[in-house]
Design a protein around this motif. Structure first.
Motif, PDB file in Angstrom:
ATOM      1  N   TRP A 193     -30.199  41.707 -73.167  1.00 54.84           N
ATOM      2  CA  TRP A 193     -30.037  42.142 -72.038  1.00 54.84           C
ATOM      3  C   TRP A 193     -28.403  42.359 -71.460  1.00 54.84           C
ATOM      4  CZ3 TRP A 193     -33.622  37.884 -68.494  1.00 54.84           C
ATOM      5  CH2 TRP A 193     -34.591  38.503 -69.013  1.00 54.84           C
ATOM      6  N   ARG A 221     -31.981  46.298 -72.631  1.00 56.89           N
ATOM      7  CA  ARG A 221     -31.758  46.465 -70.704  1.00 56.89           C
ATOM      8  C   ARG A 221     -30.532  46.428 -70.493  1.00 56.89           C
ATOM      9  NH1 ARG A 221     -37.524  46.348 -69.198  1.00 56.89           N
ATOM     10  NH2 ARG A 221     -38.707  45.337 -70.435  1.00 56.89           N
ATOM     11  N   PHE A 231     -35.275  46.741 -63.027  1.00 49.94           N
ATOM     12  CA  PHE A 231     -35.836  45.733 -64.347  1.00 49.94           C
ATOM     13  C   PHE A 231     -37.102  45.220 -63.345  1.00 49.94           C
ATOM     14  CE2 PHE A 231     -35.530  42.011 -67.339  1.00 49.94           C
ATOM     15  CZ  PHE A 231     -36.654  41.896 -67.555  1.00 49.94           C
ATOM     16  N   ASP A 275     -30.539  51.144 -63.316  1.00 49.18           N
ATOM     17  CA  ASP A 275     -31.043  50.617 -65.060  1.00 49.18           C
ATOM     18  C   ASP A 275     -31.278  51.644 -65.679  1.00 49.18           C
ATOM     19  OD1 ASP A 275     -33.081  47.546 -64.300  1.00 49.18           O
ATOM     20  OD2 ASP A 275     -31.909  48.700 -62.478  1.00 49.18           O
ATOM     21  N   THR A 314     -33.031  51.543 -69.446  1.00 49.31           N
ATOM     22  CA  THR A 314     -33.772  50.859 -70.605  1.00 49.31           C
ATOM     23  C   THR A 314     -33.792  51.661 -71.751  1.00 49.31           C
ATOM     24  OG1 THR A 314     -35.150  49.587 -68.876  1.00 49.31           O
ATOM     25  CG2 THR A 314     -35.665  49.567 -71.655  1.00 49.31           C
TER      26      THR A 314
END
Length: 248
Positions: free
Chosen positions: A147, A184, A218, A239, A241
């Protein structure tokens, strides 16, 4: 959140890369001082150093199963700040293990204090330079998720080179992730989000794990002060990913 991606001082002679974070080691509160002293033995990894204070010695070894006392999926947060996101995640996901990487000592103390209050036992902290943690400390392919939430945007053009998400860092992240593992990311700076997407799209070790322009928020990311600050300033939260492609 702080950017745990480079040495804490530009004067360190053996490092060739420009620093991508400034180590903020300001005065801690009495509670943070006590937390650091009392809880470090429980949560903070004892990391052998190289030359710089936040470095990781090449001989350092971290065996997740030994550190956590079990085999479980491991999530690593880079630049965990005061630990709000990762403490919440560790509390909500007791069957997974978590590692917070941060160089801000007051943030580490706050993380340990909150983890202790929450009774969290599946969390460890690394006070070290994140690329060295991934490259030297962690075994290859040992991480399920990495992350990077609200890293320092270094929004001035002359400082963009200090950003953590750069082409040379993606192979380091990829090496730490298991096949199919996730990276992420989230930021409230559009230009940095575009750079993140460009860098990851260009990597042959990652593929998009989302459709459309941006990933959905997320759900496992608790709303933090950094996100609220961006929202108050009228900035959209973006975001991203990405999935680690299978090794050949």
């Amino acid at each position: 959140m702080s950017d745990s991606g480079a040495p804490e001082s530009p004067e360190v002679p053996f490092r060739k890369k420009t620093v991508s974070f400034v180590r903020r080691s300001g005065r801690m509160s009495d509670a943070q001082e006590r937390a650091y002293a009392d809880l470090a033995s429980t949560y903070l990894l004892d990391i052998p150093r190289d030359i710089a204070s936040m470095s990781v010695h090449p001989s350092a070894q971290f065996i997740p199963a030994a550190a956590y006392g079990r085999e479980a999926p491991l999530t690593v947060e880079i630049g965990s700040g005061q630990g709000h996101a990762i403490v919440h995640a560790a509390q909500q996901n007791p069957d997974a293990d978590f590692l917070a990487v941060e160089v801000f000592r007051a943030g580490l103390a706050r993380t340990m204090l909150d983890a202790d209050k929450a009774g969290v036992t599946n969390l460890r902290l690394a006070e070290a330079n994140a690329p060295e943690v991934l490259a030297k400390l962690l075994p290859p392919a040992s991480v399920s998720e990495v992350w990077v939430f609200f890293p320092d945007p270094w929004h001035k053009v002359r400082h963009n080179k200090r950003r953590l998400i750069q082409p040379e860092f993606t192979p380091v992240i990829a090496e730490s992730l298991r096949d199919g593992g996730l990276l992420r990311m989230a930021t409230d700076w559009e230009e940095y989000a575009l750079q993140m997407r460009e860098v990851l799209d260009a990597s042959d070790q990652f593929e998009r794990a989302f459709e459309g322009e941006w990933a959905e928020r997320f759900e496992g990311r608790v709303l933090t002060a950094f996100e609220r600050k961006g929202q108050r300033a009228g900035r959209d939260i973006r975001d991203l990913t990405y999935r680690r492609r299978p090794r050949v």
